[in-house]
Design an enzyme around this catalytic site. Structure first.
Site, PDB file in Angstrom:
ATOM      1  N   SER A 186       0.900  -1.117  -0.007  1.00 17.20           N
ATOM      2  CA  SER A 186      -0.040  -0.024  -0.060  1.00 17.20           C
ATOM      3  C   SER A 186       0.784   1.256   0.000  1.00 17.20           C
ATOM      4  CB  SER A 186      -0.942   0.229   1.377  1.00 17.20           C
ATOM      5  OG  SER A 186      -1.483   1.332   1.386  1.00 17.20           O
TER       6      SER A 186
ATOM      7  N   TYR B  86      -1.217  -0.484  10.347  1.00 19.45           N
ATOM      8  CA  TYR B  86      -1.303  -0.730   8.988  1.00 19.45           C
ATOM      9  C   TYR B  86      -0.178  -0.120   7.958  1.00 19.45           C
ATOM     10  CZ  TYR B  86      -3.538  -1.258   4.233  1.00 19.45           C
ATOM     11  OH  TYR B  86      -3.831  -1.650   3.049  1.00 19.45           O
TER      12      TYR B  86
HETATM   13  N1  LIG Z   1      -8.839  -0.513  -1.358  1.00 19.19           N
HETATM   14  C1  LIG Z   1      -7.764   0.108  -0.780  1.00 19.19           C
HETATM   15  O1  LIG Z   1      -8.006   1.182  -0.747  1.00 19.19           O
HETATM   16  C2  LIG Z   1      -6.418  -0.586  -0.675  1.00 19.19           C
HETATM   17  C3  LIG Z   1      -5.308   0.487  -0.711  1.00 19.19           C
HETATM   18  C4  LIG Z   1      -3.946   0.006  -0.570  1.00 19.19           C
HETATM   19  C5  LIG Z   1      -3.732  -1.364  -0.167  1.00 19.19           C
HETATM   20  N2  LIG Z   1      -4.919  -2.464  -0.285  1.00 19.19           N
HETATM   21  C6  LIG Z   1      -4.751  -3.891   0.061  1.00 19.19           C
HETATM   22  O2  LIG Z   1      -5.056  -4.427  -0.936  1.00 19.19           O
HETATM   23  C7  LIG Z   1      -5.613  -5.805  -0.361  1.00 19.19           C
HETATM   24  C8  LIG Z   1      -6.814  -6.266  -0.918  1.00 19.19           C
HETATM   25  O3  LIG Z   1      -7.856  -5.330  -0.143  1.00 19.19           O
HETATM   26  P1  LIG Z   1      -9.365  -4.948  -1.052  1.00 19.19           P
HETATM   27  O4  LIG Z   1      -9.325  -3.408  -0.912  1.00 19.19           O
HETATM   28  O5  LIG Z   1      -9.397  -5.809  -2.096  1.00 19.19           O
HETATM   29  O6  LIG Z   1     -10.136  -5.533   0.309  1.00 19.19           O
HETATM   30  P2  LIG Z   1     -11.632  -6.352   0.403  1.00 19.19           P
HETATM   31  O7  LIG Z   1     -12.392  -5.875  -0.854  1.00 19.19           O
HETATM   32  O8  LIG Z   1     -12.124  -6.280   1.603  1.00 19.19           O
HETATM   33  O9  LIG Z   1     -11.146  -8.021   0.177  1.00 19.19           O
HETATM   34  C9  LIG Z   1     -10.292  -8.548   0.892  1.00 19.19           C
HETATM   35  C10 LIG Z   1      -9.958  -9.912   0.737  1.00 19.19           C
HETATM   36  O10 LIG Z   1      -9.241 -10.595   1.472  1.00 19.19           O
HETATM   37  C11 LIG Z   1      -9.836 -11.774   1.873  1.00 19.19           C
HETATM   38  N3  LIG Z   1      -9.380 -12.094   3.422  1.00 19.19           N
HETATM   39  C12 LIG Z   1      -9.663 -11.159   4.479  1.00 19.19           C
HETATM   40  N4  LIG Z   1      -8.946 -11.406   5.503  1.00 19.19           N
HETATM   41  C13 LIG Z   1      -8.467 -12.932   5.323  1.00 19.19           C
HETATM   42  C14 LIG Z   1      -8.000 -13.694   6.003  1.00 19.19           C
HETATM   43  N5  LIG Z   1      -7.775 -13.759   7.367  1.00 19.19           N
HETATM   44  N6  LIG Z   1      -7.860 -14.982   5.348  1.00 19.19           N
HETATM   45  C15 LIG Z   1      -8.138 -15.254   4.017  1.00 19.19           C
HETATM   46  N7  LIG Z   1      -8.582 -14.389   3.493  1.00 19.19           N
HETATM   47  C16 LIG Z   1      -8.920 -13.093   3.934  1.00 19.19           C
HETATM   48  C17 LIG Z   1     -11.547 -11.499   1.817  1.00 19.19           C
HETATM   49  O11 LIG Z   1     -12.392 -12.689   1.979  1.00 19.19           O
HETATM   50  P3  LIG Z   1     -12.975 -13.260   3.245  1.00 19.19           P
HETATM   51  O12 LIG Z   1     -13.384 -12.287   3.975  1.00 19.19           O
HETATM   52  O13 LIG Z   1     -13.931 -14.209   2.831  1.00 19.19           O
HETATM   53  O14 LIG Z   1     -11.688 -13.771   3.926  1.00 19.19           O
HETATM   54  C18 LIG Z   1     -11.346 -10.765   0.429  1.00 19.19           C
HETATM   55  O15 LIG Z   1     -11.504 -11.600  -0.485  1.00 19.19           O
HETATM   56  C19 LIG Z   1      -5.217  -5.938   1.152  1.00 19.19           C
HETATM   57  O16 LIG Z   1      -3.981  -6.335   1.174  1.00 19.19           O
HETATM   58  C20 LIG Z   1      -5.192  -4.263   1.428  1.00 19.19           C
HETATM   59  O17 LIG Z   1      -4.644  -4.018   2.496  1.00 19.19           O
HETATM   60  C21 LIG Z   1      -6.378  -2.010  -0.527  1.00 19.19           C
END
Ligand SMILES: NC(=O)c1ccc[n+]([C@@H]2O[C@H](COP(=O)([O-])OP(=O)(O)OC[C@H]3O[C@@H](n4cnc5c(N)ncnc54)[C@H](OP(=O)(O)O)[C@@H]3O)[C@@H](O)[C@H]2O)c1
Length: 257
Positions: free
Chosen positions: A138, A148
């Site tokens: 991130s 984070y």
């Molecule tokens: N969205 C943003 O603004 C942003 C910005 C920078 C970085 N990121 C990073 O991008 C990545 C994806 O985030 P996202 O924004 O796509 O979030 P999201 O829409 O909430 O998706 C998260 C995914 O991770 C899975 N997950 C969460 N906890 C887990 C666990 N303990 N074990 C296995 N699977 C797990 C969830 O499925 P289940 O709940 O079914 O497990 C879901 O498929 C993360 O690493 C986040 O830190 C996001």
């Protein structure tokens, strides 16, 4: 034909990776906790793209579950050509909270699991002489916004270190450093996304397409969009006191009311 394993492949950025990779013909292995959402995603991808989709129900905060996924990553019979370490979530517990378990769980999912799966992938891919690892980090890792930021700073430094270790093996490592992307992330972390200005948002599909282009160019750090490239350049070059001041302002403005 290639096979990609994506953690957190049922939502947001992980789902965008799943669709983009399936669209180019890759078979998929999707990992997440919720079995119903995994099954729905598998059906959608198979119907739309006619690739094979395997699912693994696993909580990457659990060491045994993570080792089970690592066994699949390391399989010699059914090789994984691309690992996307994507599963993650926001952490807004105070660093001084008496209960440190939210931070420990976040370490387990976003550091320990990333390490275990990348190590398994790195060994298996090195033996075959090719492969790619993407760790979703991130832009927060360049700032100082709580646990984070510290975790994502580790994810970026870990990716760069792994890229150094695997140089010359045929295996690439890329840290993807997104800014704000509209996913379930903010709702799950109880972040008030309405205060985030429109131009700060990135589209998950564009983010993923740009990242896959960076992987093809063997880039070790993938920062999406010109505006975030400029922002991160500044974050890396201004005094750290300025980074801490901006981080304090951003942190205070984004909690749910
Ligand atoms: N969205 C943003 O603004 C942003 C910005 C920078 C970085 N990121 C990073 O991008 C990545 C994806 O985030 P996202 O924004 O796509 O979030 P999201 O829409 O909430 O998706 C998260 C995914 O991770 C899975 N997950 C969460 N906890 C887990 C666990 N303990 N074990 C296995 N699977 C797990 C969830 O499925 P289940 O709940 O079914 O497990 C879901 O498929 C993360 O690493 C986040 O830190 C996001």
């Amino acid at each position: 034909m290639a096979t990609a394993l994506i953690t957190g492949g049922t939502s947001g950025i992980g789902a965008a990776f799943a669709r983009a990779l399936a669209a180019r013909g890759d078979d998929l292995v999707l990992v997440a906790r919720n079995p119903d959402r995994l099954a729905e995603m598998a059906i959608e991808i198979k119907d739309r793209y006619a690739v094979s989709v395997e699912t693994i129900v696993a909580d990457l905060g659990d060491r045994d579950d993570t080792l089970r996924v690592a066994d699949r990553v390391a399989s010699a019979d059914q090789p994984i050509d691309l690992l996307v370490n994507n599963a993650g979530f926001g952490v807004h517990a105070r660093l001084t909270a008496a209960d440190t378990s939210p931070h420990e769980y976040a370490f387990d999912v976003m550091c320990r699991a990333v390490l275990i799966l990348a190590a398994a992938a790195g060994r298996a891919m090195t033996a075959r002489g090719h492969g790619a690892i993407i760790n979703v980090s991130s832009t927060a890792g360049f700032l100082t916004m709580g646990g984070y930021s510290a975790i994502k700073a580790w994810a970026t430094a870990f990716s760069e270190s792994l890229a150094v270790e695997l140089a010359g093996t045929g295996v690439t490592v890329t840290a993807l450093c997104p800014g704000y992307v509209r996913t379930e992330f903010h709702q799950r972390a109880e972040i008030n996304a309405s205060k985030i200005p429109g131009p700060a948002w990135l589209d998950a599909d564009v983010l993923v397409a740009d990242c896959l282009a960076d992987v093809a160019h063997r880039r070790v750090v993938s920062i999406p969009s010109a505006r975030y490239k400029v922002g991160i350049f500044l974050a890396r070059h201004v005094p750290r006191s300025a980074v801490r001041a901006v981080s304090g302002l951003l942190s205070s403005g984004r909690r749910s009311g």
